[in-house]
Motif scaffolding. Structure first.
Motif, PDB file in Angstrom:
ATOM      1  N   VAL A   1       0.822  -1.106   0.122  1.00  0.00           N
ATOM      2  CA  VAL A   1      -0.006   0.096   0.052  1.00  0.00           C
ATOM      3  C   VAL A   1       1.096   1.339   0.012  1.00  0.00           C
ATOM      4  N   TYR A   2       0.723   2.162  -0.673  1.00  0.00           N
ATOM      5  CA  TYR A   2       1.368   3.540  -1.025  1.00  0.00           C
ATOM      6  C   TYR A   2       0.267   4.524  -1.191  1.00  0.00           C
ATOM      7  N   THR A   3       0.416   5.335   0.095  1.00  0.00           N
ATOM      8  CA  THR A   3      -0.681   6.592   0.258  1.00  0.00           C
ATOM      9  C   THR A   3       0.116   7.727   0.380  1.00  0.00           C
ATOM     10  N   GLY A   4      -0.189   8.755  -0.423  1.00  0.00           N
ATOM     11  CA  GLY A   4       0.614   9.963  -0.234  1.00  0.00           C
ATOM     12  C   GLY A   4       0.671  11.069  -1.399  1.00  0.00           C
ATOM     13  N   GLY A   5       1.228  11.927  -1.249  1.00  0.00           N
ATOM     14  CA  GLY A   5       1.349  12.948  -2.453  1.00  0.00           C
ATOM     15  C   GLY A   5       1.718  14.208  -1.967  1.00  0.00           C
ATOM     16  N   LEU A   6       1.055  15.337  -2.600  1.00  0.00           N
ATOM     17  CA  LEU A   6       1.389  16.626  -2.365  1.00  0.00           C
ATOM     18  C   LEU A   6       0.201  17.457  -1.868  1.00  0.00           C
ATOM     19  N   ASP A   7       0.007  17.577  -0.629  1.00  0.00           N
ATOM     20  CA  ASP A   7      -1.288  18.279  -0.479  1.00  0.00           C
ATOM     21  C   ASP A   7      -1.192  19.206   0.800  1.00  0.00           C
ATOM     22  N   ARG A   8      -2.051  20.114   1.110  1.00  0.00           N
ATOM     23  CA  ARG A   8      -1.930  21.123   2.332  1.00  0.00           C
ATOM     24  C   ARG A   8      -2.008  20.025   3.499  1.00  0.00           C
ATOM     25  N   LEU A   9      -1.611  20.742   4.721  1.00  0.00           N
ATOM     26  CA  LEU A   9      -2.030  20.241   6.086  1.00  0.00           C
ATOM     27  C   LEU A   9      -3.033  21.098   6.970  1.00  0.00           C
ATOM     28  N   THR A  10      -4.132  20.639   7.400  1.00  0.00           N
ATOM     29  CA  THR A  10      -4.759  21.540   8.355  1.00  0.00           C
ATOM     30  C   THR A  10      -4.044  21.348   9.698  1.00  0.00           C
ATOM     31  N   PRO A  11      -4.556  21.985  10.559  1.00  0.00           N
ATOM     32  CA  PRO A  11      -3.989  22.151  12.130  1.00  0.00           C
ATOM     33  C   PRO A  11      -4.379  20.879  12.599  1.00  0.00           C
TER      34      PRO A  11
ATOM     35  N   PRO B   1       4.667   3.987  -9.645  1.00  0.00           N
ATOM     36  CA  PRO B   1       3.429   4.195 -10.941  1.00  0.00           C
ATOM     37  C   PRO B   1       2.333   5.185 -10.261  1.00  0.00           C
ATOM     38  N   TYR B   2       1.728   5.962 -11.093  1.00  0.00           N
ATOM     39  CA  TYR B   2       0.776   6.956 -10.959  1.00  0.00           C
ATOM     40  C   TYR B   2       1.265   8.043  -9.916  1.00  0.00           C
TER      41      TYR B   2
ATOM     42  N   ALA C   1      -1.491 -16.388  -5.861  1.00  0.00           N
ATOM     43  CA  ALA C   1      -1.770 -17.171  -6.907  1.00  0.00           C
ATOM     44  C   ALA C   1      -2.283 -16.756  -8.263  1.00  0.00           C
ATOM     45  N   HIS C   2      -3.169 -15.778  -8.184  1.00  0.00           N
ATOM     46  CA  HIS C   2      -3.924 -15.460  -9.375  1.00  0.00           C
ATOM     47  C   HIS C   2      -2.874 -14.316 -10.103  1.00  0.00           C
ATOM     48  N   GLY C   3      -1.920 -13.763  -9.375  1.00  0.00           N
ATOM     49  CA  GLY C   3      -1.278 -12.894  -9.984  1.00  0.00           C
ATOM     50  C   GLY C   3      -1.125 -11.547  -9.332  1.00  0.00           C
ATOM     51  N   THR C   4      -0.821 -10.305  -9.896  1.00  0.00           N
ATOM     52  CA  THR C   4      -0.861  -9.230  -9.286  1.00  0.00           C
ATOM     53  C   THR C   4      -2.018  -8.276  -9.737  1.00  0.00           C
ATOM     54  N   SER C   5      -2.923  -7.820  -8.731  1.00  0.00           N
ATOM     55  CA  SER C   5      -3.837  -6.791  -9.008  1.00  0.00           C
ATOM     56  C   SER C   5      -3.458  -5.472  -8.470  1.00  0.00           C
ATOM     57  N   THR C   6      -3.747  -4.508  -9.120  1.00  0.00           N
ATOM     58  CA  THR C   6      -3.640  -3.023  -8.729  1.00  0.00           C
ATOM     59  C   THR C   6      -4.763  -2.320  -8.777  1.00  0.00           C
ATOM     60  N   LEU C   7      -5.175  -1.664  -7.568  1.00  0.00           N
ATOM     61  CA  LEU C   7      -6.405  -0.634  -7.652  1.00  0.00           C
ATOM     62  C   LEU C   7      -5.747   0.733  -7.302  1.00  0.00           C
ATOM     63  N   VAL C   8      -6.096   1.770  -7.851  1.00  0.00           N
ATOM     64  CA  VAL C   8      -5.531   2.992  -7.573  1.00  0.00           C
ATOM     65  C   VAL C   8      -6.530   3.849  -7.700  1.00  0.00           C
ATOM     66  N   VAL C   9      -6.606   4.914  -6.791  1.00  0.00           N
ATOM     67  CA  VAL C   9      -7.624   6.021  -6.603  1.00  0.00           C
ATOM     68  C   VAL C   9      -6.750   7.588  -6.378  1.00  0.00           C
ATOM     69  N   ARG C  10      -7.086   8.241  -7.565  1.00  0.00           N
ATOM     70  CA  ARG C  10      -6.312   9.540  -7.498  1.00  0.00           C
ATOM     71  C   ARG C  10      -7.304  10.639  -7.387  1.00  0.00           C
TER      72      ARG C  10
ATOM     73  N   PRO D   1       4.983  -5.960 -10.229  1.00  0.00           N
ATOM     74  CA  PRO D   1       4.747  -5.912  -8.846  1.00  0.00           C
ATOM     75  C   PRO D   1       5.754  -4.938  -8.478  1.00  0.00           C
ATOM     76  N   ILE D   2       5.699  -4.023  -7.347  1.00  0.00           N
ATOM     77  CA  ILE D   2       6.473  -3.089  -6.734  1.00  0.00           C
ATOM     78  C   ILE D   2       7.252  -3.630  -5.499  1.00  0.00           C
ATOM     79  N   ASP D   3       8.576  -3.788  -5.483  1.00  0.00           N
ATOM     80  CA  ASP D   3       9.159  -4.314  -4.125  1.00  0.00           C
ATOM     81  C   ASP D   3       9.943  -3.355  -3.826  1.00  0.00           C
ATOM     82  N   LEU D   4       9.919  -2.616  -2.502  1.00  0.00           N
ATOM     83  CA  LEU D   4      10.611  -1.575  -2.236  1.00  0.00           C
ATOM     84  C   LEU D   4      11.361  -2.220  -0.695  1.00  0.00           C
TER      85      LEU D   4
END
Length: 520
Positions: free
Chosen positions: A314-324, A364-365, A440-449, A507-510
């Motif tokens: 799971v990779y979540t984040g980006g560039l956004d403001r921060l409220t207090p 990716p993305y 076993a089914h492979g690699t599935s990717t779901l992305v929300v932007r 597949p992503i492996d960090l």
């Protein structure tokens, strides 16, 4: 016989003295038109003061001016509105409610005085809509003030909400997340009650954003009595205030005590066991909330193809403001009860310091190089355990290292929010939720932007509130990822974010363990 008093002479330059003697007195009597004989038998009056202005100045300096008592005005119901002829003619052609008449004869209730008028038409509308009487037309031609005929009986103003008795209380309803949540709930489920510490901001939001269709309350979440009054009469209470580590379960307890259901955009700590037969949904936002719901959806899609899932990234984040509030939660994210930094999930349990940060990596993305920082939250542990995953890795993704470095040096949430604002200056905000399931089914990717993570959080919170009102959630306290339908949630996010499911991403492996178990 006493001598007649002689008149004093005036200063030089003024009018001369009157003629003295009998002849002058008779002349004055004739000019005044009075009876000659009666005037001759009376003593002459002393002459009046010739300097009234000077004496008036002296008297005014000695005594204060006399105050006039205000005349009692007739009651508002007995007065008639007076409009100029041109304004009456405009109202005759365009039958609109005049501002003067509306303000005089249709005063709002004291608790709704800040809201615009939305009640039925007033009692003068029929008068202004029809043709003017003959006397009014004559007065308009002559340029005199126009007196409308006496109106009929006054109508009582009716409430604007005709959808039922459902009241939705939104705590923090004028904030970044609460304002969007209130707008999404207005007009669909019931009347909205906006609450917060700043009463003026709540009233302004109701008047401007909601067009007066709502209630404005000044309430402090740390005041038990005020919070109980705010929750009393609500069908459901939606908590969008923060930071969550300070509020904890204060609002939930007040809502259940008032007999209302409860939805919290954050609130991952489920400390309550008794809800009084009501329904509570916590972690109903983007993170936590959507980050636990979408892995379940991805695992459900992969299960028919055979074999359980082995690893989740799971990779979540980006560039956004921060409220207090968000900055405060970000500063305390490293506490043990919130989650563990650099930790991962392996062989059915949490492994401390199992992962290391990755700098300047391409994902990716994500536009451009990013920094991926491992962080295993309480929600991630719960989801990994319920899905039976052999391995799970959660990363917080950041564009640049300024915010991450500021989190270790900032002394307050406001300072960290300013650092995030400087990082965002001149750049386009974005936020990505990337989920990759390998098995076993492979690699599935779901992305929300999305371009606004707070709007995405509000959309999930509003969906959870509507689900509770519709009776789709059973009684008791639940996490949003365990009771919400992911298909319906993704359908409600179409206007805020874009979602995509694909098998074409490699597949992503960090993962790179810092050291082996038992090694120094």
């Amino acid at each position: 016989m006493r001598a007649r008093p002689r008149h004093a002479r005036l200063p030089q330059g003024g009018p001369g003295p009157r003629p003295a003697g009998r002849a002058g007195h008779l002349a004055r009597t004739r000019r005044r038109g009075r009876h000659r004989g009666a005037r001759l038998l009376r003593r002459p009056r002393p002459r009046r003061d010739r300097q009234p202005l000077r004496r008036a100045v002296r008297h005014s300096a000695r005594r204060p001016p006399r105050r006039r008592r205000p005349r009692p005005r007739p009651p508002a119901r007995a007065r008639r509105p007076r409009l100029p002829g041109l304004q009456a003619e405009l109202h005759r052609r365009h039958p609109l409610r005049p501002r003067a008449v509306r303000g005089r004869h249709h005063l709002p209730a004291p608790e709704r005085r800040h809201q615009p008028r939305t009640d039925p038409p007033g009692r003068h509308d029929g008068v202004l809509a029809g043709p003017l009487p003959r006397t009014a037309r004559r007065a308009r031609r002559r340029g005199r003030p126009l007196h409308l005929p006496r109106p009929g009986p006054r109508r009582r103003s009716r409430p604007t909400d005709h959808r039922g008795d459902a009241v939705i209380g939104v705590l923090g309803g004028y904030g970044t997340v609460g304002a969007t949540t209130a707008l999404l709930l207005t007009g669909r489920a019931g009347n909205v009650r906006i609450g917060g510490r700043d009463g003026a901001a709540a009233r302004k939001f109701v008047a401007d954003a909601l067009d007066g269709d709502g209630e404005a309350w000044q309430v402090d979440a740390f005041d038990p009595d005020g919070l109980a009054r705010f929750c009393r009469g609500c069908r459901i209470v939606v908590n969008c205030a923060g930071p969550s580590y300070l509020l904890r379960d204060r609002v939930a307890r007040a809502a259940f005590a008032a007999g209302a259901d409860y939805v919290d955009a954050a609130g991952d700590a489920a400390a309550l066991s008794a809800t009084g037969g009501r329904t509570g949904v916590i972690s109903a936002g983007m993170l936590p909330g959507l980050t636990g719901l979408l892995p379940r959806h991805l695992a459900a899609l992969a299960s028919p193809h055979g074999g359980p899932a082995e690893r989740l990234d799971v990779y979540t984040g980006g560039l956004d403001r921060l409220t207090p509030a968000a900055a405060g939660d970000f500063l305390l994210a490293g506490q043990e009860e919130q989650g563990a930094a650099l930790a991962g999930w392996r062989d059915g349990g949490k492994v401390a310091r199992a992962l290391t940060p990755a700098h300047d990596v391409e994902l990716p993305y994500f536009p451009g190089p990013v920094t991926a920082y491992p962080y295993l939250s309480v929600e991630a542990e719960r989801v990994a355990a319920e899905l039976g995953l052999a391995e799970a890795r959660w990363y917080n993704v950041m564009t640049g290292d300024r915010v991450l470095a500021g989190a270790s040096t900032a002394t307050s949430a406001a300072e960290l929010a300013r650092i995030a604002e400087l990082e965002l200056a001149g750049r386009t905000p974005y936020y990505v939720l990337l989920f990759q399931l390998t098995g076993a089914h492979g690699t599935s990717t779901l992305v929300v932007r999305t371009a606004d993570s707070y709007a995405l959080t509000a959309a999930v919170t509003a969906h959870a509130a509507r689900a509770v009102l519709a009776g789709d959630v059973p009684a008791g306290l639940h996490h949003a990822d365990a009771v919400l339908d992911p298909v319906r949630v993704l359908a409600d996010l179409e206007g805020v974010a874009t979602a995509e499911i694909t098998d074409a991403v490699a597949p992503i492996d960090l993962a790179a363990p810092a050291f082996e178990e038992g090694a120094l």
